[in-house]
Enzyme design. Structure first.
Site, mmCIF file in Angstrom:
data_model
loop_
_atom_site.group_PDB
_atom_site.id
_atom_site.type_symbol
_atom_site.label_atom_id
_atom_site.label_comp_id
_atom_site.label_asym_id
_atom_site.label_seq_id
_atom_site.Cartn_x
_atom_site.Cartn_y
_atom_site.Cartn_z
ATOM 1 N N ARG A 26 39.552 35.145 33.315
ATOM 2 C CA ARG A 26 40.422 36.089 32.376
ATOM 3 C C ARG A 26 39.469 37.039 31.356
ATOM 4 O O ARG A 26 39.933 38.140 30.996
ATOM 5 C CB ARG A 26 41.161 35.170 31.302
ATOM 6 C CG ARG A 26 42.331 34.365 32.155
ATOM 7 C CD ARG A 26 43.144 33.783 31.102
ATOM 8 N NE ARG A 26 44.201 32.824 31.561
ATOM 9 C CZ ARG A 26 45.314 32.890 31.917
ATOM 10 N NH1 ARG A 26 45.535 34.343 32.191
ATOM 11 N NH2 ARG A 26 46.113 32.186 32.448
ATOM 12 N N LYS A 38 51.924 46.189 39.160
ATOM 13 C CA LYS A 38 51.351 46.124 40.782
ATOM 14 C C LYS A 38 52.338 46.688 41.550
ATOM 15 O O LYS A 38 53.639 46.878 41.469
ATOM 16 C CB LYS A 38 51.418 44.605 41.118
ATOM 17 C CG LYS A 38 51.009 44.217 42.417
ATOM 18 C CD LYS A 38 50.991 42.757 42.706
ATOM 19 C CE LYS A 38 49.814 42.274 42.132
ATOM 20 N NZ LYS A 38 50.029 40.593 42.643
ATOM 21 N N GLY A 79 47.604 35.414 29.601
ATOM 22 C CA GLY A 79 46.953 36.535 30.171
ATOM 23 C C GLY A 79 46.979 37.702 29.506
ATOM 24 O O GLY A 79 46.158 38.687 29.512
ATOM 25 N N ASP A 91 44.144 35.533 35.503
ATOM 26 C CA ASP A 91 43.210 34.420 36.141
ATOM 27 C C ASP A 91 43.173 34.523 37.435
ATOM 28 O O ASP A 91 43.823 34.769 38.182
ATOM 29 C CB ASP A 91 43.501 33.258 35.379
ATOM 30 C CG ASP A 91 44.790 32.782 35.936
ATOM 31 O OD1 ASP A 91 44.741 31.613 36.688
ATOM 32 O OD2 ASP A 91 45.859 33.415 35.853
ATOM 33 N N ASP A 100 54.400 42.339 37.685
ATOM 34 C CA ASP A 100 54.301 42.162 39.057
ATOM 35 C C ASP A 100 55.776 42.100 39.533
ATOM 36 O O ASP A 100 56.129 43.424 39.815
ATOM 37 C CB ASP A 100 53.874 40.844 39.352
ATOM 38 C CG ASP A 100 53.544 40.535 40.852
ATOM 39 O OD1 ASP A 100 54.218 41.100 41.823
ATOM 40 O OD2 ASP A 100 52.706 39.665 41.296
#
Length: 185
Positions: free
Chosen positions: A175, A140, A51, A169, A112
């Site tokens: 991506r 996030k 990522g 993704d 996250d």
């Protein structure tokens, strides 16, 4: 059957377009450059795969334009393995470059809940890195994150939804989208 990216994009919401991300990366590069420009040794720039790759490449180029040299390595640790929910951390590759007495900059796509970033940060510290800082493209927004983990450099904020694009993704797809999208609620 793997869900199709085209189907997800049809109902997805554009969260941040490419121009917004370019501006965020340029701002981050200026902040990072200010923190590392006087170092004798280039920082060890460690990309969290897969990522972090698109973001790390753009950030590295922006830092190069500012005159900051970098030494590159990568690690591959994942909790998602192509799914939309996380599980236990799996280490697929650890950096080969010795970290002892080095300033390390970990570069990832998203913060996250912080489990992955926490684990890889602690691992770098266990390798006797002098300092470990983190740069993430997106954070996030929610209250489920680990209390002791925050990114040192943040590009943008994203809602508490499943997001994809620019390294993140959707079932291992998307991506390379040049923007960040959120799945329809």
């Amino acid at each position: 059957m793997t869900p199709r990216l085209a189907d997800a994009l049809r109902d997805a919401e554009l969260i941040h377009d490419g121009a917004t991300l370019d501006a965020a990366i340029a701002r981050m590069a200026a902040e990072i450059h200010a923190d590392y420009r006087d170092d004798d040794l280039p920082p060890l720039f460690v990309t969290v795969m897969h990522g972090g790759l698109p973001f790390a490449a753009q950030l590295a180029f922006a830092l190069g334009e500012l005159g900051l040299d970098l030494e590159f390595d990568y690690l591959h640790a994942t909790r998602y393995r192509g799914q939309t929910t996380g599980s236990g951390l799996a280490w697929l590759h650890r950096p080969a470059t010795p970290m002892r007495d080095r300033r390390v900059l970990l570069v990832d796509d998203i913060l996250d809940e912080g489990h992955t970033l926490h684990a890889v940060t602690r691992w770098c510290e266990d390798q006797n890195a002098e300092e470990v800082r983190t740069a993430v493209l997106a954070v996030k927004l929610h209250d489920r994150g680990l209390e002791d983990i925050e990114a040192d450099y943040v590009g943008v904020e994203v809602p508490d939804r499943y997001v994809f694009g620019y390294g993140m993704d959707y079932h291992e797809q998307g991506r390379n989208l040049p923007a960040i999208y959120a799945l329809a609620e």
